[in-house]
Design an enzyme around this catalytic site. Sequence first.
Site, PDB file in Angstrom:
ATOM      1  N   LYS A   1       9.750   2.912   0.341  1.00  0.00           N
ATOM      2  CA  LYS A   1       8.179   2.437   0.991  1.00  0.00           C
ATOM      3  C   LYS A   1       8.153   4.126   2.285  1.00  0.00           C
ATOM      4  O   LYS A   1       8.751   4.956   1.731  1.00  0.00           O
ATOM      5  CB  LYS A   1       8.601   1.459   2.375  1.00  0.00           C
ATOM      6  CG  LYS A   1       7.553   2.344   3.527  1.00  0.00           C
ATOM      7  CD  LYS A   1       7.820   0.962   4.652  1.00  0.00           C
ATOM      8  CE  LYS A   1       7.046   0.990   5.890  1.00  0.00           C
ATOM      9  NZ  LYS A   1       7.709  -0.011   6.921  1.00  0.00           N
TER      10      LYS A   1
ATOM     11  N   ASP B   1      -2.926   6.833   1.467  1.00  0.00           N
ATOM     12  CA  ASP B   1      -2.447   7.578   0.495  1.00  0.00           C
ATOM     13  C   ASP B   1      -0.913   7.304   0.356  1.00  0.00           C
ATOM     14  O   ASP B   1      -0.104   8.267  -0.761  1.00  0.00           O
ATOM     15  CB  ASP B   1      -1.830   9.155   1.959  1.00  0.00           C
ATOM     16  CG  ASP B   1      -1.132   9.552   3.393  1.00  0.00           C
ATOM     17  OD1 ASP B   1      -0.964   8.296   2.917  1.00  0.00           O
ATOM     18  OD2 ASP B   1      -1.706  10.294   4.062  1.00  0.00           O
ATOM     19  N   GLY B   2      -1.001   6.681   0.812  1.00  0.00           N
ATOM     20  CA  GLY B   2       0.896   5.626   0.974  1.00  0.00           C
ATOM     21  C   GLY B   2       1.911   6.106   0.689  1.00  0.00           C
ATOM     22  O   GLY B   2       3.204   5.909   0.559  1.00  0.00           O
TER      23      GLY B   2
ATOM     24  N   ASP C   1       9.281  -4.878   7.102  1.00  0.00           N
ATOM     25  CA  ASP C   1       8.610  -3.834   8.226  1.00  0.00           C
ATOM     26  C   ASP C   1       8.502  -3.963   9.025  1.00  0.00           C
ATOM     27  O   ASP C   1       8.280  -4.078  10.398  1.00  0.00           O
ATOM     28  CB  ASP C   1       6.845  -4.907   8.076  1.00  0.00           C
ATOM     29  CG  ASP C   1       7.023  -5.060   6.335  1.00  0.00           C
ATOM     30  OD1 ASP C   1       7.416  -4.498   5.378  1.00  0.00           O
ATOM     31  OD2 ASP C   1       5.710  -5.468   6.187  1.00  0.00           O
TER      32      ASP C   1
ATOM     33  N   ASP D   1       2.073 -11.517   7.015  1.00  0.00           N
ATOM     34  CA  ASP D   1       1.912 -10.307   5.620  1.00  0.00           C
ATOM     35  C   ASP D   1       3.112  -9.796   6.295  1.00  0.00           C
ATOM     36  O   ASP D   1       3.639  -9.161   4.933  1.00  0.00           O
ATOM     37  CB  ASP D   1       0.844  -9.334   4.886  1.00  0.00           C
ATOM     38  CG  ASP D   1       0.437  -8.356   6.394  1.00  0.00           C
ATOM     39  OD1 ASP D   1       0.254  -9.240   7.590  1.00  0.00           O
ATOM     40  OD2 ASP D   1       1.158  -7.680   6.075  1.00  0.00           O
ATOM     41  N   ASN D   2       3.502  -9.588   7.122  1.00  0.00           N
ATOM     42  CA  ASN D   2       5.273  -8.721   7.316  1.00  0.00           C
ATOM     43  C   ASN D   2       5.874 -10.381   7.823  1.00  0.00           C
ATOM     44  O   ASN D   2       6.997  -9.416   8.983  1.00  0.00           O
ATOM     45  CB  ASN D   2       4.765  -8.617   8.841  1.00  0.00           C
ATOM     46  CG  ASN D   2       4.272  -7.000   8.320  1.00  0.00           C
ATOM     47  OD1 ASN D   2       4.039  -6.705   7.541  1.00  0.00           O
ATOM     48  ND2 ASN D   2       3.754  -6.217   9.395  1.00  0.00           N
TER      49      ASN D   2
ATOM     50  N   GLY E   1       0.895  -1.167  -0.003  1.00  0.00           N
ATOM     51  CA  GLY E   1       0.293  -0.259  -0.137  1.00  0.00           C
ATOM     52  C   GLY E   1       0.619   1.786  -0.433  1.00  0.00           C
ATOM     53  O   GLY E   1      -0.073   2.027  -0.188  1.00  0.00           O
TER      54      GLY E   1
END
Length: 509
Positions: free
Chosen positions: A104, A116-117, A261, A251-252, A83
């Site tokens: 990132k 907003d990323g 992460d 997902d990490n 994201g």
Amino acid sequence: TRGGRNICYSEGRPTPVSRPRLLGWADDFATGLGIERPNPDEPAGVAAVEALGGNRVLPGMRPYAARYGGHQFGQWAGQLGDGRAITLGEASFPGVGRLEFQLKGAGPTPYSRRADGLAVLRSSVREFLCSEAMHHLGVPTTRALSLVTTGEDVIRDMFYDGNPAPEPGAVVCRVAPSFLRFGNFEILAAYEEHDLLKRLADLLIGHHYPRFDPKDPNVYGLLLDEVCRRTADMVVHWQRVGFVHGVMNTDNMSALGLTIDYGPYGWLEPYDPDWTPNTTDAGMGRYRFGHQPSVALWNLNRFASALLPLIGDPDRATRGLEQFRDTFHAGYDRMVAAKFGLPSIAAGEDRQLVDDAFDLLAAAETDYTLFFRGLSNWPAKAALPDAAGADAFLSRLRPALYADAVGEELEARWVAWSRRYAARAKREPTSDAERSAAMKAVNPKYVLRNYLAQNAITAAEGGDASGIDRLLRVLRTPYDEQPAEEELAGRRPEWARSAPGCSALSCSS
């Protein structure tokens, strides 16, 4: 596009910012790759900073964001994806191999949903410093090359209390052989995209586990075995240095056994197996320090389930998961023995000695890092079984205590323990100096305490990057004494017990 089926990634470009400025640079890492620090007075340097800040896509780059899913806090969250991470591309380096470069905080991607990323400076400084600190501690990890401020504010609700505020934005360039994670495979299995699942597993094997024969019918079982072993080794190192990841969602979790992460992480300061740095997890404590091995195994079960269409045999998958248990337990015992300067903890007496020490550490607020460093410096073999010997031990213990006094009863228990420990040390042929050197090789003096990171963040928000540079320099040799930096080795000051950014943290970024 987001939500597409039978895809592993979606193309997308970073969002340009107004004033990219290089704030942090991992000199030793970059030098090892043959990459020079960007010179802002040269066109090539300006172009490099613009690329690292998201303003420029250089020739050969094909930016993309990865599609993956994940279990978050034990629940299947469906499709997630990068994201706020955008991979710029890969490059090969002599003696190092293939590395992936990823920004990132460089703006929205097809997987950003309504976000907003972007990333704020405080979280970016923490990721930049921790990536490098973990590497030099000897923990398997992704790396960080650069930290670039954007000259733009990002709105964040730091405490999730309905009070969003502007904060300076930043972009980290993080680097790894691959950022593939358990979730990349979970999403394909969840949607029964088995052909693509096989292609992705074959790519992982071909690029990162090339010793496996792709024609071997057991190849996917061997892949699971190796991921389980690497994950176990990683978590042993976490426990060794007192690191708490804080958000061990699937997902990490890296398919290469790397720490990835860096969000609401922290280091044990007072020893507490139930401590978590993540405010989101404060009630459940799922990702607390002492539970990390169990969560890692739970996550590996999800990874094994994702690979099951390729492995075929549930019993074979179960045998793969046993690799985690066997590797972790053997590695953990070796690690703990090394921290205490013992040859092993196989004997009942030695294991009891260790267990009693951990009970004492938990009985009063005792700094995990400082206790073991102090024990490393204590000449146990020369200790006398009298009041002078007790005082010598307590002088090593007191700098690790957060209370001015622990009470006569607990002090007496520590003295009794020290005499048992000294008697055990005297049965070993190694000298105190040899024992001390071996213990200091696994017990760091310097770790990235949250309050140290926050001090550097506060200074950086005011335009002063010297705190970042100093921490980066000191954490490059965390096992060395570095007498001039002694103040960075002390226990957390009382003011930082509950200060924002110094104790628990949220996932806000």
